[in-house]
Design a protein around this motif. Structure first.
Motif, short mmCIF file in Angstrom:
data_model
loop_
_atom_site.label_atom_id
_atom_site.label_comp_id
_atom_site.label_asym_id
_atom_site.label_seq_id
_atom_site.Cartn_x
_atom_site.Cartn_y
_atom_site.Cartn_z
N GLN A 1 0.84 -1.18 0.00
CA GLN A 1 0.00 0.00 0.00
C GLN A 1 0.88 1.24 0.00
O GLN A 1 1.76 1.39 0.82
N VAL A 2 0.64 2.13 -0.93
CA VAL A 2 1.40 3.36 -1.03
C VAL A 2 0.80 4.39 -0.09
O VAL A 2 -0.40 4.65 -0.14
N GLN A 3 1.60 4.97 0.74
CA GLN A 3 1.13 6.00 1.67
C GLN A 3 1.71 7.33 1.26
O GLN A 3 2.92 7.52 1.25
N LEU A 4 0.84 8.25 0.97
CA LEU A 4 1.24 9.60 0.62
C LEU A 4 1.04 10.49 1.83
O LEU A 4 0.02 10.38 2.53
N VAL A 5 1.98 11.37 2.09
CA VAL A 5 1.92 12.22 3.28
C VAL A 5 2.10 13.68 2.87
O VAL A 5 3.15 14.06 2.35
N GLU A 6 1.06 14.46 3.12
CA GLU A 6 1.10 15.88 2.81
C GLU A 6 1.61 16.68 4.01
O GLU A 6 1.45 16.27 5.16
N SER A 7 2.17 17.84 3.72
CA SER A 7 2.59 18.76 4.77
C SER A 7 2.63 20.17 4.20
O SER A 7 2.55 20.36 2.98
N GLY A 8 2.74 21.14 5.09
CA GLY A 8 2.88 22.52 4.66
C GLY A 8 1.66 23.38 4.86
O GLY A 8 1.69 24.58 4.61
N GLY A 9 0.54 22.77 5.28
CA GLY A 9 -0.66 23.56 5.49
C GLY A 9 -0.61 24.34 6.80
O GLY A 9 0.36 24.28 7.54
N GLY A 10 -1.69 25.08 7.07
CA GLY A 10 -1.78 25.85 8.30
C GLY A 10 -2.63 27.07 8.11
O GLY A 10 -3.32 27.22 7.10
N LEU A 11 -2.59 27.96 9.09
CA LEU A 11 -3.35 29.21 9.04
C LEU A 11 -2.45 30.28 8.46
O LEU A 11 -1.36 30.55 9.01
N VAL A 12 -2.86 30.88 7.35
CA VAL A 12 -2.05 31.88 6.67
C VAL A 12 -2.90 33.08 6.30
O VAL A 12 -4.13 32.98 6.24
N GLN A 13 -2.25 34.20 6.06
CA GLN A 13 -2.96 35.40 5.67
C GLN A 13 -3.09 35.46 4.15
O GLN A 13 -2.29 34.88 3.41
N ALA A 14 -4.09 36.17 3.69
CA ALA A 14 -4.30 36.33 2.25
C ALA A 14 -3.10 37.04 1.63
O ALA A 14 -2.46 37.87 2.26
N GLY A 15 -2.82 36.66 0.38
CA GLY A 15 -1.66 37.21 -0.32
C GLY A 15 -0.44 36.35 -0.08
O GLY A 15 -0.42 35.44 0.74
N GLY A 16 0.62 36.63 -0.81
CA GLY A 16 1.83 35.87 -0.61
C GLY A 16 1.74 34.46 -1.18
O GLY A 16 0.83 34.14 -1.93
N SER A 17 2.67 33.62 -0.80
CA SER A 17 2.72 32.28 -1.35
C SER A 17 2.84 31.23 -0.27
O SER A 17 3.22 31.52 0.87
N LEU A 18 2.52 30.01 -0.64
CA LEU A 18 2.59 28.88 0.28
C LEU A 18 2.94 27.66 -0.56
O LEU A 18 2.43 27.49 -1.67
N ARG A 19 3.77 26.79 -0.03
CA ARG A 19 4.10 25.57 -0.74
C ARG A 19 3.71 24.35 0.08
O ARG A 19 4.15 24.19 1.22
N LEU A 20 2.90 23.53 -0.53
CA LEU A 20 2.53 22.25 0.08
C LEU A 20 3.44 21.17 -0.48
O LEU A 20 3.85 21.22 -1.64
N SER A 21 3.73 20.20 0.36
CA SER A 21 4.60 19.10 -0.04
C SER A 21 3.88 17.77 0.12
O SER A 21 3.03 17.62 1.00
N CYS A 22 4.26 16.83 -0.70
CA CYS A 22 3.71 15.48 -0.61
C CYS A 22 4.87 14.50 -0.74
O CYS A 22 5.57 14.51 -1.77
N ALA A 23 5.05 13.71 0.28
CA ALA A 23 6.07 12.66 0.23
C ALA A 23 5.44 11.42 -0.36
O ALA A 23 4.45 10.90 0.16
N ALA A 24 6.00 10.97 -1.46
CA ALA A 24 5.48 9.80 -2.17
C ALA A 24 6.60 8.78 -2.23
O ALA A 24 7.47 8.85 -3.09
N PRO A 25 6.63 7.86 -1.30
CA PRO A 25 7.80 6.99 -1.15
C PRO A 25 8.02 6.06 -2.32
O PRO A 25 7.08 5.61 -2.97
N GLY A 26 9.30 5.79 -2.58
CA GLY A 26 9.69 4.80 -3.55
C GLY A 26 9.24 5.08 -4.96
O GLY A 26 9.29 6.21 -5.44
N ARG A 27 8.76 4.02 -5.60
CA ARG A 27 8.41 4.11 -7.02
C ARG A 27 7.29 5.09 -7.28
O ARG A 27 7.20 5.71 -8.34
#
Length: 124
Positions: A1-27
């Motif tokens: 079973q492939v487990q994907l793990v997201e990160s990078g979210g949270g409470l942010v103010q309007a404007g600017g930028s944000l980057r979300l990440s997803c760890a996708a192990p192996g193949r």
């Protein structure tokens, strides 16, 4: 079973930028078509962007063009979603998804693997 793990979210103010990440192990991170979906409170899950398998292109929902960019780092088995000019309507849980075969699609059922999501709240 492939487990994907997201990160990078949270409470942010309007404007600017944000980057979300997803760890996708192996193949998965190297060979699957990877996508990002969002689900706002009380709404259905929606396509945000996707990146084809190695060497392929990317696609983005019309609502995100010019603001959202998907990228992948195959060496790190990771996929990213960069969000520019955040707005309150971007508030949602963002899910990373993996598709074993074929190119990017907007259809959520076509993706076999899903992360648990990372919540993004944009305040005005």
């Amino acid at each position: 079973q492939v487990q994907l793990v997201e990160s990078g979210g949270g409470l942010v103010q309007a404007g600017g930028s944000l980057r979300l990440s997803c760890a996708a192990p192996g193949r998965a991170g190297r060979t699957y078509t990877m996508g990002w979906f969002s689900q706002a409170p009380g709404k259905e899950r929606e396509f945000v962007a996707a990146a084809n398998q190695v060497g392929g292109g990317t696609s983005c929902a019309d609502s995100g063009k010019g603001r959202f960019t998907i990228s992948r780092d195959d060496a790190k088995s990771a996929v990213y979603l960069r969000m520019e000019s955040r707005a309150p309507e971007d508030t949602a849980v963002y899910y990373c998804a993996g598709k074993l075969f074929g190119s990017a699609t907007m259809a959520a059922p076509a993706y076999q693997y899903w992360g648990r999501g990372t919540e993004v709240t944009v305040s005005s």
